[in-house]
Design an enzyme around this catalytic site. Structure first.
Site, PDB file in Angstrom:
ATOM      1  N   LYS A 195      -9.121  -6.880  -6.389  1.00  0.00           N
ATOM      2  CA  LYS A 195      -9.148  -6.401  -4.917  1.00  0.00           C
ATOM      3  C   LYS A 195     -10.389  -5.876  -4.203  1.00  0.00           C
ATOM      4  O   LYS A 195     -10.077  -4.655  -4.497  1.00  0.00           O
ATOM      5  CB  LYS A 195      -7.889  -5.886  -4.508  1.00  0.00           C
ATOM      6  CG  LYS A 195      -6.472  -6.802  -4.809  1.00  0.00           C
ATOM      7  CD  LYS A 195      -5.259  -5.130  -3.874  1.00  0.00           C
ATOM      8  CE  LYS A 195      -4.077  -6.470  -4.109  1.00  0.00           C
ATOM      9  NZ  LYS A 195      -3.451  -6.397  -5.400  1.00  0.00           N
ATOM     10  N   ARG A 217       7.535  -6.428 -12.412  1.00  0.00           N
ATOM     11  CA  ARG A 217       8.171  -5.263 -12.832  1.00  0.00           C
ATOM     12  C   ARG A 217       9.324  -5.885 -13.335  1.00  0.00           C
ATOM     13  O   ARG A 217      10.332  -5.753 -14.228  1.00  0.00           O
ATOM     14  CB  ARG A 217       8.710  -3.846 -12.384  1.00  0.00           C
ATOM     15  CG  ARG A 217       7.717  -2.816 -12.820  1.00  0.00           C
ATOM     16  CD  ARG A 217       7.003  -1.870 -11.255  1.00  0.00           C
ATOM     17  NE  ARG A 217       7.116  -2.582  -9.643  1.00  0.00           N
ATOM     18  CZ  ARG A 217       6.837  -2.040  -8.632  1.00  0.00           C
ATOM     19  NH1 ARG A 217       7.113  -0.198  -9.159  1.00  0.00           N
ATOM     20  NH2 ARG A 217       6.932  -2.613  -7.879  1.00  0.00           N
TER      21      ARG A 217
END
Length: 269
Positions: free
Chosen positions: A97, A237
């Site tokens: 990013k 996750r």
């Protein structure tokens, strides 16, 4: 211009005409392995990263890293990830990013400790600095055959990547050319019907929960791929939180994502 229709073109047919070698590799891998799953490996130890990657590799088209959170990073980790990508057939996406002026991001991408451009096939950038960020990253990445995607939307509650910001991101991608900027991080198809064949890569995907209590919002693979027309689902996750079921969870998401894609192909154009 009308919004981009949800495409019924196959990944293979899109690969055949794509001008960027990394995008072609990704689309060909998706078709060959029957997967549109990217696993985001957001852990902080090199050994754990490599263990997760080896377990999910049969089920993914792409592995996403946040290399700056790795506490014991050495360039050997990057080299091993690149070797595994070639051996086990996936693309590496470093979720950096970038968000600075062109000269700075060129150095951040090519130099420093991480030397991202040398091992990551794909990276991403915010468009807040303007088109100079695309040019700066391209100076380091284009000669290597890498690809860039732009942050057009985000999956966290209350984020500011919407409206005019999203429109500006798409416009910058058009002006940069598909040989370098190959698509977007976005929740939906943000391009238009007459745009180039951009890839839409989507975070915030979950089969079991709708949020994480920290602002992350989740949608199912069917909502993302079938309903919204996105190309790649990112799951983190939800796959490796149970260390005894990493491969099984990756397979579950791979199957769900591919089923949504096959159902999308069945739509009439």
């Amino acid at each position: 211009m009308a919004p981009h229709p949800v495409t019924t073109k196959t990944y293979a047919s899109r690969a055949a005409s794509h001008p960027n070698s990394t995008a072609r590799r990704l689309l060909e891998t998706m078709e060959r392995k029957k997967t549109n799953l990217c696993v985001s490996v957001d852990v902080t130890k090199s050994a754990e990263i490599l263990d997760i990657v080896r377990q999910v590799a049969p089920y993914v088209c792409m592995v996403k890293t946040h290399i700056d959170i790795v506490e014991d990073f050495t360039i050997d980790l990057a080299h091993e990830l690149r070797r595994l990508a070639d051996e086990l057939d996936f693309v590496i996406f470093e979720d950096r990013k970038f968000a600075d002026i062109g000269n700075t991001v060129e150095l951040q991408y090519s130099s420093g400790v991480h030397k991202i451009a040398s091992w990551s096939h794909l990276t991403n950038a915010h468009v807040v600095p303007g088109p100079g960020i695309i040019t700066g990253l391209g100076a380091a990445g284009k000669p290597l055959g890498n690809a860039l995607i732009l942050l057009a939307e985000m999956s966290s509650a209350g984020n500011l990547a919407s409206g005019e910001y999203t429109e500006k991101a798409v416009q910058m991608a058009r002006e940069a050319g598909l040989d370098w900027v190959v698509g977007f991080i976005a929740m939906h198809r943000v391009d238009k019907a007459d745009d180039p064949d951009f890839l839409v890569i989507t975070p915030g995907v979950g089969l079991d929960v709708r949020g994480d209590g920290r602002g992350q919002q989740y949608r199912t693979p069917h909502e993302v791929v079938h309903d919204s027309g996105c190309d790649v689902i990112i799951v983190g996750r939800g796959i490796y939180k149970n260390k005894d079921a990493v491969a099984a969870e990756a397979k579950r998401y791979q199957e769900a994502g591919w089923k949504a894609y096959e159902e999308r192909l069945q739509r009439t154009a």
